[in-house]
Design an enzyme around this catalytic site. Structure first.
Site, PDB file in Angstrom:
ATOM      1  CG  ASP A   6     -26.856 -33.046   2.057  1.00  0.00           C
ATOM      2  OD1 ASP A   6     -27.603 -33.338   1.368  1.00  0.00           O
ATOM      3  OD2 ASP A   6     -25.861 -33.547   2.395  1.00  0.00           O
ATOM      4  CE1 TYR A  56     -20.711 -33.667  -4.768  1.00  0.00           C
ATOM      5  CE2 TYR A  56     -18.856 -32.134  -4.454  1.00  0.00           C
ATOM      6  CZ  TYR A  56     -20.252 -32.334  -4.516  1.00  0.00           C
ATOM      7  OH  TYR A  56     -20.964 -31.247  -4.794  1.00  0.00           O
TER       8      TYR A  56
END
Length: 221
Positions: A6, A56
């Protein structure tokens, strides 16, 4: 324990291009994807399941566990980046089923990513779309980070003429799908997705057309 994609996309993005990032060397290759006949549509499920953050780290731990087992047979492995499909085929039976499937996703996704970059360089949107479909199947079945809302949007898109491919994007358990489509299919995809999703879940998804842009930069007066 998140990654760097990101941040790198936000800073090093280039107009009209996707970014092929080597997360080990930090090398970036920009791959042209802008085309007059193909566009990227993003559909936001507008849901975020609580599993996202905890799962995650669980996925990372499962993948790391797989590497530790495989290192016993293939010394020198530092991460799944070093594991080939052949290694996984040969020694996959040593891994617990869930760990093996997690590793299978990562290893196969690395292969798909390279193949997708090559397809975009040739403007081969059919192959790029097929790889996106395969990616979503792997994320859903092997990595198990999809959800009903994402799967519904991907399945809806797959039935629409002019959609090359669709897959979830981001951390999973909600969020968005990204769709590679013919420009002529935009209105139909939007109409069908919003209508069917609203009927299924009781609220409408958000629909956007995305254009790859330059990354953030300092603005001086």
């Amino acid at each position: 324990r998140s990654g760097i994609m990101d941040q790198f996309a936000s800073v090093f993005g280039k107009k009209g291009n996707a970014m092929l990032l080597d997360c080990r060397s930090l090398e970036i290759e920009h791959v042209p994807i802008a085309h007059e006949d193909a566009v990227l549509a993003v559909i936001d499920t507008k849901v975020k399941h609580n599993l996202a953050s905890s799962e995650y780290n669980t996925r990372r731990a499962e993948c790391e566990a797989g590497v530790e087992i495989l290192k016993q047979r293939v010394p020198g492995l530092a991460s799944l980046r070093d594991v080939t499909a052949e290694i996984l085929d040969q020694y996959g039976d040593l891994l617990p089923d869930k760990v093996r499937r997690r590793c299978k996703h990562v290893v196969s996704e690395n292969v798909r990513t390279g193949a997708a970059a090559a397809a975009f360089r040739r403007n081969d949107f059919v192959l790029a779309g097929t790889l996106m479909k395969e990616s979503h199947t792997s994320l859903r079945d092997d990595y198990e980070v999809s959800c009903g809302e994402l799967d519904f949007l991907v399945e809806t898109a797959a039935a629409i003429e002019g959609v090359y491919g669709s897959r979830m994007t981001g951390g999973g358990f909600g969020g968005c799908t990204v769709n590679l489509i013919e420009k002529s299919a935009v209105d139909n995809l939007k109409e069908e997705s919003v209508k069917k999703y609203s009927k299924q879940f009781g609220f409408a998804p958000d629909f956007y057309i995305f254009h790859p842009a330059d990354g953030a930069s300092e603005i001086t007066a």
